[in-house]
Structures are given as structure tokens and as C-alpha cells.
Design a protein around this motif. Structure first.
Motif, short mmCIF file in Angstrom:
data_model
loop_
_atom_site.label_atom_id
_atom_site.label_comp_id
_atom_site.label_asym_id
_atom_site.label_seq_id
_atom_site.Cartn_x
_atom_site.Cartn_y
_atom_site.Cartn_z
N MET A 1 0.83 -1.18 0.00
CA MET A 1 0.00 0.00 0.00
C MET A 1 0.88 1.25 0.00
N THR A 2 0.51 2.21 -0.83
CA THR A 2 1.27 3.44 -0.95
C THR A 2 0.84 4.42 0.14
N THR A 3 1.81 4.96 0.85
CA THR A 3 1.52 5.84 1.97
C THR A 3 1.72 7.31 1.60
N GLU A 4 1.27 8.18 2.46
CA GLU A 4 1.48 9.62 2.26
C GLU A 4 2.98 9.93 2.19
N ARG A 5 3.75 9.21 2.99
CA ARG A 5 5.21 9.41 2.98
C ARG A 5 5.81 9.03 1.61
N ASP A 6 5.27 7.95 0.98
CA ASP A 6 5.73 7.56 -0.36
C ASP A 6 5.48 8.69 -1.36
N TRP A 7 4.27 9.27 -1.30
CA TRP A 7 3.94 10.34 -2.24
C TRP A 7 4.79 11.58 -1.97
N GLU A 8 5.09 11.83 -0.72
CA GLU A 8 5.97 12.95 -0.39
C GLU A 8 7.36 12.70 -0.98
N ARG A 9 7.79 11.46 -0.95
CA ARG A 9 9.09 11.10 -1.54
C ARG A 9 9.08 11.36 -3.04
N VAL A 10 8.00 10.98 -3.71
CA VAL A 10 7.87 11.23 -5.15
C VAL A 10 7.96 12.74 -5.41
#
Length: 123
Positions: A1-10
Motif C-alpha cells: 500500500m502506498t503511503t502519504e510518505r511515499d507520495w511525499e518522496r515522489v
């Protein structure tokens, strides 16, 4: 599952792409373990500066590309050229300037080193 932290990394990685480089939806998807369509939706809705530097694997602007603010008129190939990316007359970015998932992982690691740890912020 993609997290808010993953999207912040992107977001951070795209905004930190070195001049003269671009990346693909697929490379970003692989970076965080999601799909290219999800990355495209994030580029459209996530208010990411330099989202125009995320292209298809072939180096072209995605047919589904939209400016987050809904405006039109800005030419992506011209913006890429202004950023130092070589773009052919047919609108294809130079593959040698593409940041692969490997390159993105290195860039993300550098950005992570520069970010203060959460524990440090509480002091």
C-alpha cells in the motif's frame, strides 16, 4: 500500500531532478511500489513543481497530462528544453538524460540524508 510518505518522496524527488534530466511515470512507480497510472494521477492532482519533467517511458508527454491548475498554453517540450533536456522535433526527450529508478533511488537517499529526523524536530 502506498503511503502519504511515499507520495511525499515522489514529490521531493521530482522537484529535485537535476537540470537536464527527466524521468518516467514507471520509474517513479517502481521507486515507491505502485503503478504508473497512480503516479500520473498524483502528478496531475498533487501540485508537484516540475511535474512536466515526468514523461512516458518513450520520453514523450503523456496523452493524459494536465496542468494541476487547469491552465493550458505552456508547451512541455519548450519547458524541458529550457531545463536543459534535449527534445526532438517530434517531442521525444533524449533517453540518455532519463533518470532511471536506480538514479531516483540514489537521489531519494541523498534527500533523505538532508532531511532532519522527526526526533530532531521535537528538541
Amino acid at each position: 500500500m502506498t503511503t502519504e510518505r511515499d507520495w511525499e518522496r515522489v514529490r521531493r524527488v521530482v522537484e529535485a531532478l537535476p537540470e537536464g534530466t527527466w524521468t518516467s511515470y514507471g520509474d517513479l512507480a517502481e521507486l515507491i511500489g505502485t503503478g504508473p497510472r497512480q503516479v500520473g494521477a498524483y502528478m496531475r492532482d498533487g501540485n508537484v513543481a516540475r511535474a512536466y519533467r515526468v514523461l512516458t517511458a518513450g520520453g514523450t508527454v503523456s496523452e493524459g497530462f494536465r496542468w494541476a491548475d487547469g491552465r493550458t498554453g505552456r508547451d512541455v517540450p519548450d519547458l524541458l528544453r529550457a531545463d536543459g533536456v534535449t527534445v526532438s522535433t517530434k517531442g521525444r526527450a533524449d533517453q540518455s538524460q532519463r533518470m532511471s529508478v536506480y538514479d531516483l533511488k540514489l537521489l531519494a537517499a541523498e534527500l533523505d540524508e538532508d532531511e532532519p529526523a522527526l526526533d530532531d524536530e521535537e528538541d
